[in-house]
Design an enzyme around this catalytic site. Structure first.
Site, PDB file in Angstrom:
ATOM      1  N   HIS A 163       0.860   5.794  -1.065  1.00 44.85           N
ATOM      2  CA  HIS A 163       0.169   6.977  -1.589  1.00 44.85           C
ATOM      3  C   HIS A 163       1.041   7.590  -2.675  1.00 44.85           C
ATOM      4  O   HIS A 163       1.197   8.807  -2.743  1.00 44.85           O
ATOM      5  CB  HIS A 163      -0.063   8.002  -0.481  1.00 44.85           C
ATOM      6  CG  HIS A 163      -0.798   7.476   0.697  1.00 44.85           C
ATOM      7  ND1 HIS A 163      -0.153   6.930   1.779  1.00 44.85           N
ATOM      8  CD2 HIS A 163      -2.128   7.391   0.975  1.00 44.85           C
ATOM      9  CE1 HIS A 163      -1.051   6.546   2.676  1.00 44.85           C
ATOM     10  NE2 HIS A 163      -2.252   6.799   2.217  1.00 44.85           N
ATOM     11  N   TYR A 177       7.924 -13.625 -20.661  1.00 44.15           N
ATOM     12  CA  TYR A 177       8.959 -12.704 -20.217  1.00 44.15           C
ATOM     13  C   TYR A 177       9.775 -13.247 -19.044  1.00 44.15           C
ATOM     14  O   TYR A 177       9.283 -14.011 -18.234  1.00 44.15           O
ATOM     15  CB  TYR A 177       8.314 -11.377 -19.813  1.00 44.15           C
ATOM     16  CG  TYR A 177       9.298 -10.372 -19.293  1.00 44.15           C
ATOM     17  CD1 TYR A 177      10.090  -9.627 -20.173  1.00 44.15           C
ATOM     18  CD2 TYR A 177       9.448 -10.188 -17.924  1.00 44.15           C
ATOM     19  CE1 TYR A 177      10.998  -8.707 -19.681  1.00 44.15           C
ATOM     20  CE2 TYR A 177      10.365  -9.266 -17.434  1.00 44.15           C
ATOM     21  CZ  TYR A 177      11.132  -8.536 -18.329  1.00 44.15           C
ATOM     22  OH  TYR A 177      12.031  -7.630 -17.832  1.00 44.15           O
ATOM     23  N   HIS A 180      -7.562   8.161  -1.927  1.00 43.92           N
ATOM     24  CA  HIS A 180      -6.736   7.542  -0.919  1.00 43.92           C
ATOM     25  C   HIS A 180      -5.334   7.188  -1.439  1.00 43.92           C
ATOM     26  O   HIS A 180      -4.374   7.882  -1.116  1.00 43.92           O
ATOM     27  CB  HIS A 180      -7.479   6.302  -0.382  1.00 43.92           C
ATOM     28  CG  HIS A 180      -6.773   5.605   0.727  1.00 43.92           C
ATOM     29  ND1 HIS A 180      -7.345   4.615   1.478  1.00 43.92           N
ATOM     30  CD2 HIS A 180      -5.520   5.727   1.204  1.00 43.92           C
ATOM     31  CE1 HIS A 180      -6.487   4.182   2.386  1.00 43.92           C
ATOM     32  NE2 HIS A 180      -5.376   4.837   2.238  1.00 43.92           N
ATOM     33  N   ASP A 237       1.597  -4.952 -21.036  1.00 45.21           N
ATOM     34  CA  ASP A 237       2.417  -6.028 -20.467  1.00 45.21           C
ATOM     35  C   ASP A 237       2.029  -6.311 -19.009  1.00 45.21           C
ATOM     36  O   ASP A 237       1.781  -7.459 -18.631  1.00 45.21           O
ATOM     37  CB  ASP A 237       3.902  -5.615 -20.439  1.00 45.21           C
ATOM     38  CG  ASP A 237       4.552  -5.569 -21.804  1.00 45.21           C
ATOM     39  OD1 ASP A 237       3.967  -6.087 -22.774  1.00 45.21           O
ATOM     40  OD2 ASP A 237       5.652  -4.993 -21.902  1.00 45.21           O
ATOM     41  N   HIS A 276       0.853  -1.191   0.000  1.00 48.00           N
ATOM     42  CA  HIS A 276       0.000   0.000   0.000  1.00 48.00           C
ATOM     43  C   HIS A 276       0.886   1.236   0.000  1.00 48.00           C
ATOM     44  O   HIS A 276       1.792   1.352   0.823  1.00 48.00           O
ATOM     45  CB  HIS A 276      -0.897   0.010   1.240  1.00 48.00           C
ATOM     46  CG  HIS A 276      -1.633   1.310   1.406  1.00 48.00           C
ATOM     47  ND1 HIS A 276      -2.280   1.940   0.372  1.00 48.00           N
ATOM     48  CD2 HIS A 276      -1.814   2.114   2.493  1.00 48.00           C
ATOM     49  CE1 HIS A 276      -2.836   3.062   0.815  1.00 48.00           C
ATOM     50  NE2 HIS A 276      -2.563   3.189   2.092  1.00 48.00           N
TER      51      HIS A 276
END
Lengths: 229, 229, 229, 229
Positions: free
Chosen positions: B110, B227, B173, B133, B108
């Site tokens: 910001h 890949y 958020h 991709d 997580h």
């Protein structure tokens, strides 16, 4: 297998590995999303970044030697680490070496500002003296091309054929640059992002004043022939 | 308590602590505003950043072990430092692990450009090959949800269920990403910010050219299956 | 002169000197254009950056001790280096300490994005959950005030009196932040620049979606009372 | 040849070499695209960066000594490394030293935000107190001039003659700054880029509020006469 080629491979493994640090230093790449290659003089070979290996881990011995069709060289003298695949952009690099004999080094990045121009498929206009010096005009846009065959390489070669620029913005993709050697292609990649950013900023608040073509020609001629040591 | 789980906790404490340095290296976080977790294989447990501790101070032994309801594990074998609380986003991480069994790691942040898109509640359109991709389409927006119950976790799970993307922009958020392990979720967080910035820049001076859905599908399929090493 | 105050000065000289490195680390200052101070507990004194000294040279012994009128303390126990003047913003810091007894630390920067809002004299709207957490609403704008008397200090105090925010954008000038101690004021300065940038970016491509006041209040209340260790 | 001049050259070689690190630290230059010079006190000489040498390689002994016509000094006492050419901008630096006797140091960069203003040939308006302090008004734009004769130098001198500013934006080119010594010119280059960026950002979302000329004059007067140690 002559010793000269083996020595050249040794030298280029080191050179190509080290030059990748310039890509991170100048912020041109994140994670593993960019690569450098060098042609091996006197052989139909190239040295290129391995696929999906992070820049912090790159060491000379991890660089991959391929032929100019992009095929891994499996002979002992190539000293390729077993099982390490070349960059997924190897086919594009190989195509360019096959078709442009003066090219000794190449760089591919998704550097942010240049790729933003590429997403709009808009060439970067030549409104700075340092663009005149380095690119001799606008930085052109190549076609949209998918990875997997020769279409990226062909797009690079055809677009650069019509331009002084040694950088091309591939549509919705990123930047490819060429040079006499790998370091020169890295310099072009650095300057491409710098002018992409400067002209972007200039355009945000109005229209940059164009430079007359005759002045661009004078700048380009002088820089290519007089500048440096 | 099997030794294997204890060993896994040991390994993940180190891994999660070190991966936080990637968040600062790529500029995805300031002060203490972002966190990483990893699921402990073979147990209903996770390892997560402690709340309000700066990235420079993070050490493996400060990582916090909780169950998948986000409750601190108080048994001795968890080796939690006394009194250290898990990240204030623990409930969201826990909800995701409970509902998406393939997820082994989460991040997580910001991060600035992605959060700017989130503030407008606008998905990031897929106009770059590297978005094809990595994300297989646009990066979607989840609902506005307050911290304190399951609503953030539920918003993440419901939004990702309808997308190829492993990143979601939670409204007003920030970014949540998932992966098979913590490193993979970190890579997605890094790529999410990079494309958020590139498409932002592209949009500032006009409209990026869209990529056809069939081409996006081809890019995504190839990258997920071919890949890397 | 009690030993406790002497010890506090010693501790704060070190703390204030070190915290200036956070200002350079987060890119909030260039050259010498920003400063931090701390109130000395139990005395009408403060410790503040010397004027015009570069961040690389700052050492604890170069920090300057003044009274709360901003006058250099010339007594031996203050251990001020002979001839070193306090920051040119000392009068503003001193005014704030005199009028807000809960303030233990202050920071002044011209951090780029926040100062851009200040140049337009436009408050930063609260459109991010992390703004709700940290600022409890918009970041307000204070009056245009020239250096040289109490007008900057008065502008800061009067503006902050009407806001949850501990950061104020002084018109055409820059950012002042307050905190219970110097580190807390530094955190607010870091978060102020981060949200100034994020909301700036959000606004460049449209209008951010507002957050309801009741939700902002809930975020602020929770973060001030529950978050952290 | 007096020993004093030899000593001054020694000192300035070191000083000029080290100051180039500030240009990279503040991100004002990429590759080799910027240079610093210093006048040698008591002689018609200057010390300047060699052409095309990267910032990482710059060492005091590589700096080049020229006369104030920009000609390489070939005498032994100059200790110039054989074959090393001075910066391609030497003629501009030399012209400025010949015509402005108070100038002891100069800097040339293509710093990104300032060069964006230069590409539009638009002066940076004085809307920040720190611009009043440092520049005493707007940062002016000089003429478009090609490298190769005196026209860049003349454009710098004529533009600065009509301004408080010690920085000038040369049209479509970049920034030149002057100072009493090289460090002071570097500070002006750093502050020029910082205000170029801040005012750019301010303008992106509306119009910055102007500062009254009388207030600008008060700020400039105070900063030039009172600030610092």
């Amino acid at each position: 297998m002559s010793e000269n080629v083996a020595e050249a491979i040794q030298r280029l493994r080191k050179e190509v590995a080290e030059l990748h640090q310039e890509l991170t230093r100048y912020g041109l790449v994140v994670w593993t999303a960019g690569n450098i290659s060098a042609r091996v003089p006197g052989a139909d070979l190239m040295v290129i970044k391995p696929s999906g290996v992070s820049y912090a881990e790159l060491a000379p011995e991890l660089m991959v030697v391929t032929d100019l069709e992009g095929r891994l060289v499996t002979d002992d003298w190539a000293e390729n680490v077993a099982g390490l695949k070349p960059s997924s952009d190897t086919a594009a690099h190989a195509y360019v070496y096959r078709h442009l004999s003066a090219v000794g080094g190449q760089v591919h990045t998704h550097s942010t500002y240049a790729t933003a121009w590429a997403a709009r498929r808009e060439p970067i206009p030549c409104v700075l003296t340092m663009m005149g010096d380095e690119f001799g005009g606008e930085i052109p846009v190549g076609p949209f091309a998918l990875i997997g065959d020769d279409s990226i390489g062909r797009g690079i070669v055809e677009t650069l054929a019509q331009s002084h620029s040694r950088a091309v913005l591939m549509a919705n993709h990123g930047v490819f640059t060429i040079g006499a050697d790998a370091e020169s292609a890295v310099k072009t990649a650095v300057m491409c992002e710098e002018v992409a950013k400067t002209v972007h900023l200039a355009r945000q608040l109005g229209e940059p004043v164009p430079i007359a073509q005759a002045d661009i020609d004078r700048l380009f001629d002088r820089y290519q022939n007089v500048y440096g040591q």
